[in-house]
Design a protein around this motif. Structure first.
Motif, PDB file in Angstrom:
ATOM      1  N   GLN A  58      10.157  -6.352 -16.447  1.00  0.00           N
ATOM      2  CA  GLN A  58       9.293  -5.197 -16.712  1.00  0.00           C
ATOM      3  C   GLN A  58       9.034  -4.391 -15.437  1.00  0.00           C
ATOM      4  O   GLN A  58       8.987  -3.150 -15.478  1.00  0.00           O
ATOM      5  CB  GLN A  58       7.963  -5.655 -17.331  1.00  0.00           C
ATOM      6  CG  GLN A  58       8.088  -6.239 -18.738  1.00  0.00           C
ATOM      7  CD  GLN A  58       8.729  -5.274 -19.733  1.00  0.00           C
ATOM      8  OE1 GLN A  58       8.673  -4.049 -19.579  1.00  0.00           O
ATOM      9  NE2 GLN A  58       9.366  -5.827 -20.759  1.00  0.00           N
ATOM     10  N   ASN A  59       8.883  -5.067 -14.313  1.00  0.00           N
ATOM     11  CA  ASN A  59       8.707  -4.363 -13.037  1.00  0.00           C
ATOM     12  C   ASN A  59       9.923  -3.493 -12.723  1.00  0.00           C
ATOM     13  O   ASN A  59       9.787  -2.338 -12.304  1.00  0.00           O
ATOM     14  CB  ASN A  59       8.492  -5.359 -11.890  1.00  0.00           C
ATOM     15  CG  ASN A  59       7.169  -6.092 -11.974  1.00  0.00           C
ATOM     16  OD1 ASN A  59       6.260  -5.673 -12.689  1.00  0.00           O
ATOM     17  ND2 ASN A  59       7.062  -7.198 -11.251  1.00  0.00           N
ATOM     18  N   SER A 115       1.972  -9.731  -8.716  1.00  0.00           N
ATOM     19  CA  SER A 115       2.930 -10.001  -9.795  1.00  0.00           C
ATOM     20  C   SER A 115       3.587  -8.733 -10.336  1.00  0.00           C
ATOM     21  O   SER A 115       4.662  -8.797 -10.924  1.00  0.00           O
ATOM     22  CB  SER A 115       2.243 -10.753 -10.941  1.00  0.00           C
ATOM     23  OG  SER A 115       1.212  -9.957 -11.499  1.00  0.00           O
ATOM     24  N   ASP A 116       2.978  -7.561 -10.096  1.00  0.00           N
ATOM     25  CA  ASP A 116       3.586  -6.327 -10.589  1.00  0.00           C
ATOM     26  C   ASP A 116       4.531  -5.701  -9.565  1.00  0.00           C
ATOM     27  O   ASP A 116       5.008  -4.586  -9.739  1.00  0.00           O
ATOM     28  CB  ASP A 116       2.504  -5.305 -10.993  1.00  0.00           C
ATOM     29  CG  ASP A 116       1.607  -4.879  -9.837  1.00  0.00           C
ATOM     30  OD1 ASP A 116       1.682  -5.516  -8.759  1.00  0.00           O
ATOM     31  OD2 ASP A 116       0.839  -3.920 -10.007  1.00  0.00           O
ATOM     32  N   ARG A 117       4.830  -6.465  -8.481  1.00  0.00           N
ATOM     33  CA  ARG A 117       5.739  -5.941  -7.449  1.00  0.00           C
ATOM     34  C   ARG A 117       6.899  -6.888  -7.145  1.00  0.00           C
ATOM     35  O   ARG A 117       7.620  -6.710  -6.176  1.00  0.00           O
ATOM     36  CB  ARG A 117       4.961  -5.641  -6.163  1.00  0.00           C
ATOM     37  CG  ARG A 117       3.944  -4.533  -6.372  1.00  0.00           C
ATOM     38  CD  ARG A 117       3.415  -3.912  -5.104  1.00  0.00           C
ATOM     39  NE  ARG A 117       2.607  -2.739  -5.450  1.00  0.00           N
ATOM     40  CZ  ARG A 117       3.097  -1.508  -5.587  1.00  0.00           C
ATOM     41  NH1 ARG A 117       4.378  -1.287  -5.401  1.00  0.00           N
ATOM     42  NH2 ARG A 117       2.311  -0.513  -5.927  1.00  0.00           N
ATOM     43  N   ILE A 118       7.085  -7.904  -7.997  1.00  0.00           N
ATOM     44  CA  ILE A 118       8.166  -8.874  -7.778  1.00  0.00           C
ATOM     45  C   ILE A 118       9.425  -8.451  -8.533  1.00  0.00           C
ATOM     46  O   ILE A 118       9.378  -8.124  -9.721  1.00  0.00           O
ATOM     47  CB  ILE A 118       7.745 -10.281  -8.244  1.00  0.00           C
ATOM     48  CG1 ILE A 118       6.660 -10.845  -7.330  1.00  0.00           C
ATOM     49  CG2 ILE A 118       8.937 -11.229  -8.275  1.00  0.00           C
ATOM     50  CD1 ILE A 118       6.158 -12.205  -7.747  1.00  0.00           C
ATOM     51  N   LYS A 126       0.824  -1.224   0.000  1.00  0.00           N
ATOM     52  CA  LYS A 126       0.000   0.000   0.000  1.00  0.00           C
ATOM     53  C   LYS A 126       0.851   1.263   0.000  1.00  0.00           C
ATOM     54  O   LYS A 126       0.434   2.311  -0.488  1.00  0.00           O
ATOM     55  CB  LYS A 126      -0.921   0.013   1.229  1.00  0.00           C
ATOM     56  CG  LYS A 126      -2.213  -0.747   1.053  1.00  0.00           C
ATOM     57  CD  LYS A 126      -3.116  -0.499   2.253  1.00  0.00           C
ATOM     58  CE  LYS A 126      -3.210  -1.747   3.103  1.00  0.00           C
ATOM     59  NZ  LYS A 126      -3.991  -1.571   4.324  1.00  0.00           N
ATOM     60  N   LEU A 127       2.062   1.161   0.547  1.00  0.00           N
ATOM     61  CA  LEU A 127       2.954   2.319   0.641  1.00  0.00           C
ATOM     62  C   LEU A 127       3.858   2.467  -0.581  1.00  0.00           C
ATOM     63  O   LEU A 127       4.638   3.412  -0.670  1.00  0.00           O
ATOM     64  CB  LEU A 127       3.817   2.208   1.909  1.00  0.00           C
ATOM     65  CG  LEU A 127       3.038   2.335   3.217  1.00  0.00           C
ATOM     66  CD1 LEU A 127       3.872   1.836   4.389  1.00  0.00           C
ATOM     67  CD2 LEU A 127       2.605   3.774   3.443  1.00  0.00           C
ATOM     68  N   GLY A 128       3.762   1.509  -1.517  1.00  0.00           N
ATOM     69  CA  GLY A 128       4.569   1.596  -2.735  1.00  0.00           C
ATOM     70  C   GLY A 128       5.754   0.652  -2.773  1.00  0.00           C
ATOM     71  O   GLY A 128       6.668   0.821  -3.585  1.00  0.00           O
ATOM     72  N   ALA A 129       5.759  -0.366  -1.896  1.00  0.00           N
ATOM     73  CA  ALA A 129       6.901  -1.273  -1.830  1.00  0.00           C
ATOM     74  C   ALA A 129       6.895  -2.308  -2.955  1.00  0.00           C
ATOM     75  O   ALA A 129       5.841  -2.772  -3.393  1.00  0.00           O
ATOM     76  CB  ALA A 129       6.927  -1.991  -0.492  1.00  0.00           C
ATOM     77  N   TYR A 130       8.107  -2.644  -3.383  1.00  0.00           N
ATOM     78  CA  TYR A 130       8.370  -3.780  -4.268  1.00  0.00           C
ATOM     79  C   TYR A 130       9.159  -4.795  -3.441  1.00  0.00           C
ATOM     80  O   TYR A 130       9.858  -4.423  -2.491  1.00  0.00           O
ATOM     81  CB  TYR A 130       9.204  -3.356  -5.482  1.00  0.00           C
ATOM     82  CG  TYR A 130       8.436  -2.571  -6.519  1.00  0.00           C
ATOM     83  CD1 TYR A 130       8.171  -3.112  -7.775  1.00  0.00           C
ATOM     84  CD2 TYR A 130       7.981  -1.276  -6.253  1.00  0.00           C
ATOM     85  CE1 TYR A 130       7.475  -2.394  -8.733  1.00  0.00           C
ATOM     86  CE2 TYR A 130       7.275  -0.551  -7.211  1.00  0.00           C
ATOM     87  CZ  TYR A 130       7.034  -1.113  -8.448  1.00  0.00           C
ATOM     88  OH  TYR A 130       6.332  -0.399  -9.389  1.00  0.00           O
TER      89      TYR A 130
END
Length: 312
Positions: free
Chosen positions: A296-297, A199-202, A171-175
């Motif tokens: 891509q991430n 999957s868009d944060r791995i 929620k805070l923008g972490a990957y």
């Protein structure tokens, strides 16, 4: 060939800096397009900058790691900002908090204050920050809540936190970036945590020359001239030849996977392929799918103004 992005490594480390050119070439031959190279203290920021000027594939990152907080100079923050002024392609890192065996030696309130300054700077510069966290995820989350959210992203490097905290950090923008250290977790715990990450944060990383994956030795690449490895394999060969008449039960242990090697054994950046294999198996997707989405991430995350990723 699959494209890969090493989201966190230390090619400026004195143990491997003389071999960086060959290490980069070998990793590139295996599909690694970019290396986010993280500085850890005032003394190595210049080495990181020089590597980035020599190698188009190196994305420089400057930061003060919690282990070096006590050694910082009175002007450290001014110096750090000057590095960002002179290096538009740079991200922030490695920064963080640590309550592990090493981190316990450094005043925790100082660690938090130094991290706060750097997170605020990352937000001001609109750049991602690569964060080290050991046994302090609750503290990190609370600090990020007071400063965040972080639209430019925060990389939780070598993430080994709980599955339950993943949504809060997201929620805070972490990957969430995974290295060979993930293999030290119990498989069911690793799987549960990985399944919680969108999957868009791995991201994938090596943390080279640290975090050698605990894979089969035949699948790994080693750093040429690694003294810890040379000595250990020499000892094994010597012991094996002197005990050739022993029964199998009495024979010395033969190394089959990296968990049996000395912990000082250096990790080669090309071993990101082993991390890819492991994470893909845990997520029950193909290596190709994971390579594509993690690449891509990382490209999206590192595509800030002035970034090398934008220039390619």
């Amino acid at each position: 060939m699959m494209k890969l992005f090493d989201a966190h490594c230390h090619l400026q480390d004195p143990k491997i800096i003389s071999k960086t050119q060959q290490l980069i070439k070998t990793a590139q031959d295996r599909g690694v397009v970019f290396f986010a190279v993280n500085g850890v203290c005032e003394q190595d920021w210049d080495s990181v900058k020089q590597l980035s000027e020599t190698h188009p594939s190196v994305v420089p990152c400057f930061g003060l790691h919690p282990w070096y907080v006590a050694e910082r100079s009175p002007n450290w923050f001014k110096t750090l900002k000057e590095y960002f002024d002179s290096t538009p392609s740079a991200a922030v890192g490695e920064i963080g908090v640590d309550k592990g065996s090493h981190g316990k030696k450094i005043d925790f309130s100082e660690q938090v204050e130094v991290l706060r300054q750097q997170l605020e700077l990352a937000k001001e510069l609109n750049k991602p920050a690569s964060v080290h966290c050991v046994r302090a995820f609750g503290d990190l989350l609370e600090l990020m809540k007071t400063i965040g959210p972080f639209p430019a992203g925060v990389i939780l490097h070598s993430y080994l936190g709980s599955a339950e905290m993943v949504p809060e950090f997201s929620k805070l923008g972490a990957y969430f970036s995974f290295s060979g250290f993930l293999m030290s977790l119990k498989a069911n715990k690793a799987k549960k945590m990985l399944k919680m990450v969108s999957s868009d944060r791995i991201l994938l990383e090596t943390d080279a020359p640290d975090a050698l994956p605990k894979s089969n030795i035949d699948s790994l690449l080693f750093v040429e001239g690694d003294t810890s490895l040379v000595e250990e394999l020499h000892r094994q060969r010597t012991t094996s030849s002197s005990t050739s008449d022993l029964s199998p039960a009495d024979s010395p242990q033969v190394f089959t996977d990296a968990s049996m090697l000395p912990k000082e054994t250096l990790n080669h950046p090309a071993n990101i392929l082993n991390v890819l294999d492991y994470v893909a198996s845990m997520l029950e997707i193909t290596k190709e799918e994971l390579a594509e989405l993690s690449y891509q991430n990382a490209v999206r995350l590192f595509s800030y103004e002035g970034s090398k990723v934008l220039q390619k």
